[in-house]
Design an enzyme around this catalytic site. Structure first.
Site, mmCIF file in Angstrom:
data_model
loop_
_atom_site.group_PDB
_atom_site.id
_atom_site.type_symbol
_atom_site.label_atom_id
_atom_site.label_comp_id
_atom_site.label_asym_id
_atom_site.label_seq_id
_atom_site.Cartn_x
_atom_site.Cartn_y
_atom_site.Cartn_z
ATOM 1 N N THR A 19 2.307 -19.805 -11.888
ATOM 2 C CA THR A 19 1.407 -20.233 -10.675
ATOM 3 C C THR A 19 -0.082 -19.724 -10.961
ATOM 4 O OG1 THR A 19 1.545 -18.161 -9.491
ATOM 5 C CG2 THR A 19 3.081 -19.843 -8.811
ATOM 6 N N PHE A 99 -1.874 -6.975 -1.228
ATOM 7 C CA PHE A 99 -2.114 -7.324 0.059
ATOM 8 C C PHE A 99 -3.215 -6.555 0.672
ATOM 9 C CE2 PHE A 99 2.227 -5.307 0.210
ATOM 10 C CZ PHE A 99 1.998 -3.844 0.380
ATOM 11 N N SER A 107 3.565 1.966 4.283
ATOM 12 C CA SER A 107 4.748 2.665 3.981
ATOM 13 C C SER A 107 4.525 3.145 2.608
ATOM 14 C CB SER A 107 5.974 1.883 4.288
ATOM 15 O OG SER A 107 6.164 0.927 3.372
ATOM 16 N N TYR A 149 -12.325 -3.947 -9.529
ATOM 17 C CA TYR A 149 -12.095 -2.774 -8.653
ATOM 18 C C TYR A 149 -11.166 -1.678 -9.463
ATOM 19 C CZ TYR A 149 -8.324 -4.985 -6.098
ATOM 20 O OH TYR A 149 -7.208 -5.868 -5.965
ATOM 21 N N ARG A 201 -2.790 -14.149 0.748
ATOM 22 C CA ARG A 201 -2.679 -12.492 1.100
ATOM 23 C C ARG A 201 -3.994 -11.756 1.165
ATOM 24 N NH1 ARG A 201 1.192 -14.214 -2.779
ATOM 25 N NH2 ARG A 201 3.201 -13.788 -1.922
HETATM 26 C C1 HXC Z 1 1.611 -4.047 4.394
HETATM 27 C C2 HXC Z 1 3.675 -4.898 3.420
HETATM 28 C C3 HXC Z 1 2.900 -6.165 3.489
HETATM 29 C C4 HXC Z 1 1.628 -6.331 3.958
HETATM 30 C C5 HXC Z 1 4.830 -6.312 2.392
HETATM 31 N N1 HXC Z 1 4.630 -5.085 2.849
HETATM 32 N N2 HXC Z 1 3.959 -7.090 2.666
HETATM 33 N N3 HXC Z 1 3.018 -3.702 3.932
HETATM 34 N N4 HXC Z 1 1.005 -5.272 4.399
HETATM 35 N N5 HXC Z 1 0.787 -7.740 3.971
HETATM 36 C C6 HXC Z 1 5.548 -3.910 2.646
HETATM 37 C C7 HXC Z 1 7.005 -4.105 2.992
HETATM 38 O O1 HXC Z 1 7.081 -3.706 4.700
HETATM 39 C C8 HXC Z 1 8.008 -3.243 2.307
HETATM 40 O O2 HXC Z 1 7.974 -1.919 2.737
HETATM 41 C C9 HXC Z 1 7.471 -3.394 1.029
HETATM 42 O O3 HXC Z 1 5.835 -4.061 1.113
HETATM 43 C C10 HXC Z 1 7.989 -4.398 0.161
HETATM 44 O O4 HXC Z 1 8.230 -5.778 0.627
HETATM 45 P P1 HXC Z 1 8.956 -7.095 0.218
HETATM 46 O O5 HXC Z 1 8.746 -8.246 1.329
HETATM 47 O O6 HXC Z 1 10.541 -6.375 0.334
HETATM 48 O O7 HXC Z 1 8.694 -7.029 -1.341
HETATM 49 P P2 HXC Z 1 8.797 -8.213 -2.360
HETATM 50 O O8 HXC Z 1 9.718 -9.220 -1.848
HETATM 51 O O9 HXC Z 1 8.957 -7.293 -3.669
HETATM 52 O O10 HXC Z 1 7.411 -8.843 -2.370
HETATM 53 C C11 HXC Z 1 5.957 -8.275 -2.887
HETATM 54 C C12 HXC Z 1 4.727 -8.552 -2.131
HETATM 55 C C13 HXC Z 1 4.671 -10.103 -2.022
HETATM 56 C C14 HXC Z 1 3.893 -7.894 -2.841
HETATM 57 C C15 HXC Z 1 5.151 -8.159 -0.641
HETATM 58 O O11 HXC Z 1 3.364 -10.434 -1.382
HETATM 59 C C16 HXC Z 1 4.604 -10.738 -3.436
HETATM 60 O O12 HXC Z 1 5.849 -11.043 -3.881
HETATM 61 N N6 HXC Z 1 3.259 -10.944 -3.965
HETATM 62 C C17 HXC Z 1 3.365 -11.469 -5.422
HETATM 63 C C18 HXC Z 1 2.025 -12.321 -5.577
HETATM 64 C C19 HXC Z 1 0.861 -11.861 -5.377
HETATM 65 O O13 HXC Z 1 0.674 -10.672 -4.477
HETATM 66 N N7 HXC Z 1 -0.194 -12.585 -5.516
HETATM 67 C C20 HXC Z 1 -1.744 -11.915 -5.399
HETATM 68 C C21 HXC Z 1 -2.294 -11.360 -6.576
HETATM 69 S S1 HXC Z 1 -4.199 -11.216 -6.256
HETATM 70 P P3 HXC Z 1 9.130 -1.361 3.908
HETATM 71 O O14 HXC Z 1 8.639 0.052 4.121
HETATM 72 O O15 HXC Z 1 8.999 -2.064 5.250
HETATM 73 O O16 HXC Z 1 10.492 -1.784 3.009
HETATM 74 C C22 HXC Z 1 -4.700 -9.814 -6.997
HETATM 75 C C23 HXC Z 1 -6.253 -9.540 -7.152
HETATM 76 C C24 HXC Z 1 -6.904 -10.024 -6.011
HETATM 77 O O17 HXC Z 1 -4.061 -9.034 -7.424
HETATM 78 C C25 HXC Z 1 -8.341 -9.963 -6.170
HETATM 79 C C26 HXC Z 1 -9.117 -10.974 -5.289
HETATM 80 C C27 HXC Z 1 -10.477 -10.909 -5.326
HETATM 81 P P1 NAP Z 2 -0.427 -15.815 -8.122
HETATM 82 O O1 NAP Z 2 -0.702 -17.007 -8.116
HETATM 83 O O2 NAP Z 2 0.326 -14.781 -6.839
HETATM 84 O O3 NAP Z 2 0.186 -14.729 -9.253
HETATM 85 C C1 NAP Z 2 0.795 -13.764 -9.449
HETATM 86 C C2 NAP Z 2 2.191 -14.124 -10.298
HETATM 87 O O4 NAP Z 2 3.089 -12.872 -10.529
HETATM 88 C C3 NAP Z 2 3.077 -15.095 -9.567
HETATM 89 O O5 NAP Z 2 3.225 -16.161 -10.499
HETATM 90 C C4 NAP Z 2 4.211 -14.259 -9.291
HETATM 91 O O6 NAP Z 2 5.484 -15.242 -9.570
HETATM 92 C C5 NAP Z 2 4.211 -13.048 -10.241
HETATM 93 N N1 NAP Z 2 5.284 -12.053 -10.132
HETATM 94 C C6 NAP Z 2 4.810 -11.212 -8.823
HETATM 95 N N2 NAP Z 2 5.786 -10.358 -8.768
HETATM 96 C C7 NAP Z 2 6.408 -10.350 -9.995
HETATM 97 C C8 NAP Z 2 7.602 -9.708 -10.541
HETATM 98 N N3 NAP Z 2 8.292 -8.445 -9.917
HETATM 99 N N4 NAP Z 2 8.070 -9.846 -11.630
HETATM 100 C C9 NAP Z 2 7.415 -11.068 -12.337
HETATM 101 N N5 NAP Z 2 6.464 -11.795 -12.055
HETATM 102 C C10 NAP Z 2 6.067 -11.567 -10.627
HETATM 103 O O7 NAP Z 2 -1.857 -14.806 -8.041
HETATM 104 P P2 NAP Z 2 -3.476 -15.160 -9.062
HETATM 105 O O8 NAP Z 2 -4.616 -15.125 -8.365
HETATM 106 O O9 NAP Z 2 -2.879 -16.210 -10.064
HETATM 107 O O10 NAP Z 2 -3.255 -13.769 -9.950
HETATM 108 C C11 NAP Z 2 -3.126 -13.509 -11.346
HETATM 109 C C12 NAP Z 2 -3.523 -12.234 -11.712
HETATM 110 O O11 NAP Z 2 -4.874 -12.437 -11.805
HETATM 111 C C13 NAP Z 2 -3.193 -11.024 -11.392
HETATM 112 O O12 NAP Z 2 -3.014 -10.092 -12.083
HETATM 113 C C14 NAP Z 2 -4.148 -10.856 -10.213
HETATM 114 O O13 NAP Z 2 -4.408 -9.234 -10.038
HETATM 115 C C15 NAP Z 2 -5.387 -11.245 -11.181
HETATM 116 N N6 NAP Z 2 -6.607 -11.346 -10.372
HETATM 117 C C16 NAP Z 2 -6.893 -12.483 -9.439
HETATM 118 C C17 NAP Z 2 -7.838 -12.569 -8.771
HETATM 119 C C18 NAP Z 2 -8.063 -13.884 -8.083
HETATM 120 O O14 NAP Z 2 -9.181 -14.100 -7.313
HETATM 121 N N7 NAP Z 2 -7.150 -14.756 -8.069
HETATM 122 C C19 NAP Z 2 -8.895 -11.693 -8.733
HETATM 123 C C20 NAP Z 2 -8.606 -10.478 -9.730
HETATM 124 C C21 NAP Z 2 -7.573 -10.557 -10.378
HETATM 125 P P3 NAP Z 2 7.119 -14.923 -8.715
HETATM 126 O O15 NAP Z 2 6.665 -14.928 -7.414
HETATM 127 O O16 NAP Z 2 7.639 -16.139 -9.242
HETATM 128 O O17 NAP Z 2 7.492 -13.780 -9.110
#
Ligand code: HXC
Ligand code: NAP
Length: 281
Positions: A19, A99, A107, A149, A201
């Site tokens: 993705t 997030f 937590s 950051y 998120r």
């Molecule tokens: C607070 C949260 C939360 C939220 C989950 N939790 N979402 N707490 N705010 N929004 C807590 C839950 O209550 C739980 O704690 C623990 O986190 C784990 O949650 P799960 O849902 O069981 O985890 P999991 O299924 O492993 O999913 C992980 C995830 C999910 C992080 C919650 O969002 C995910 O899979 N994300 C992957 C993709 C992603 O995040 N992409 C963005 C990347 S962008 P408790 O105590 O209740 O058990 C990036 C850079 C951005 O990184 C920069 C932009 C400019």
């Molecule tokens: P994204 O589409 O949500 O990408 C995150 C990817 O990580 C998903 O494909 C997800 O796939 C995978 N992932 C999450 N948990 C995983 C696990 N436990 N094991 C294996 N794979 C896992 O978000 P994105 O914006 O493209 O982010 C990509 C990278 O860019 C990240 O490192 C992010 O921190 C960085 N970044 C993004 C931005 C932005 O503005 N978009 C800015 C700064 C940095 P599954 O759910 O299938 O596991």
């Protein structure tokens, strides 16, 4: 920008490659001739992405299910890549989770979840791949996707900030240690690049994106191909003397936030005229 086929015969693993930015990098690397392997938790998403990219480029692209928190499964993952392509040459640690939240609402498990995926996931994969490269005398390249950051810190994304800071430090530390093996490690620090994963998120309110754009000197978000081209350069031999470096690609966002007097951008020409009489020449 590049000659076609600059990544020909190179095998690249991109974690989180199904993705967002991972998918965009996979597409670009495949266009440039690489054998691309994409891994993450959701096999169906990976399979769909692989089919889409293969349809565009005609090059091999392999979907592999793997959770970056699972060190034990890494041997099996790397064996699958070796069986298919002979060797792995490049690794992109892109998988991440994030997030926004006031830190006191979190937590310890929420904190753990982000740190485990971002920091542990990156050093697990890098360690397993690095051991193989050292043993086989492969001069591999690692690219870590961090954030701006990672250097400055940021409130409201604290688990991500501390984890990405660790990844940046890992990049620099291992660049110093593994340079003697010909292994290079670099990082990209992106500003905002719209992706479904990040936007759902981190930008739950559309006004967040507008506020962010206003803060950016170039007044826009990033384009995926801009990041994918930078990634291709940092992986390729064109950057053969660069290691331990982080390249920021954010339209000037973090510098604009850091400079003490940058807030004066808000002043109009008439405000400057009015101020003139009050200022010592
Ligand atoms: C607070 C949260 C939360 C939220 C989950 N939790 N979402 N707490 N705010 N929004 C807590 C839950 O209550 C739980 O704690 C623990 O986190 C784990 O949650 P799960 O849902 O069981 O985890 P999991 O299924 O492993 O999913 C992980 C995830 C999910 C992080 C919650 O969002 C995910 O899979 N994300 C992957 C993709 C992603 O995040 N992409 C963005 C990347 S962008 P408790 O105590 O209740 O058990 C990036 C850079 C951005 O990184 C920069 C932009 C400019
Ligand atoms: P994204 O589409 O949500 O990408 C995150 C990817 O990580 C998903 O494909 C997800 O796939 C995978 N992932 C999450 N948990 C995983 C696990 N436990 N094991 C294996 N794979 C896992 O978000 P994105 O914006 O493209 O982010 C990509 C990278 O860019 C990240 O490192 C992010 O921190 C960085 N970044 C993004 C931005 C932005 O503005 N978009 C800015 C700064 C940095 P599954 O759910 O299938 O596991």
């Amino acid at each position: 920008m590049f000659k076609d086929q600059i990544l020909k015969d190179k095998t690249i693993l991109i974690t989180g490659g199904g993705t967002g930015l991972g998918k965009s990098m996979a597409t670009r690397f495949s266009e440039l001739g690489a054998n691309v392997c994409i891994s993450s938790r959701k096999l169906e998403v990976l399979e769909q992405t692989a089919e889409e990219i293969n349809g565009k480029t005609g090059n091999a692209i392999i979907p592999l299910q793997h959770d970056v928190r699972d060190y034990k499964n890494l041997d099996a993952l790397l064996s699958q890549i070796e069986e298919r392509f002979g060797a792995l040459h490049m690794l992109v640690n892109n998988a991440a989770a994030n997030f926004i939240s006031p830190t006191e609402y979190l937590s310890y498990k929420a904190f753990d979840t982000i740190v485990d995926i971002v920091l542990k996931g990156t050093y697990y994969t890098t360690l397993a791949v690095g051991k193989k490269w050292i043993e086989s005398k492969t001069k591999g390249t690692v690219l870590n996707i961090v954030t701006t950051y990672a250097s400055t810190g940021s409130g409201y994304v604290v688990p991500s900030a501390v984890a990405k800071a660790g990844v940046l430090n890992l990049t620099r530390s291992l660049a110093a240690e593994w340079g003697k093996y010909g292994i290079r490690l670099n990082a990209i620090a992106p500003g905002p690049f719209p992706t479904k994963g990040a936007w759902e998120r981190l930008m739950p309110d559309p006004s967040f994106e507008e506020k962010m754009i206003q803060r950016i000197p170039l007044k826009r978000v990033g384009k995926h191909e801009e990041l994918a081209n930078l990634a291709a350069y940092l992986l390729s031999d064109f950057s053969a003397y660069i290691t331990g470096e982080v390249v920021t690609i954010d339209g000037g966002e973090w510098l604009a936030g850091a400079g003490e007097f940058n807030f004066l951008e808000q002043l109009r020409p008439e405000d400057w005229l009015a101020l003139k009489s009050k200022m010592k020449r």
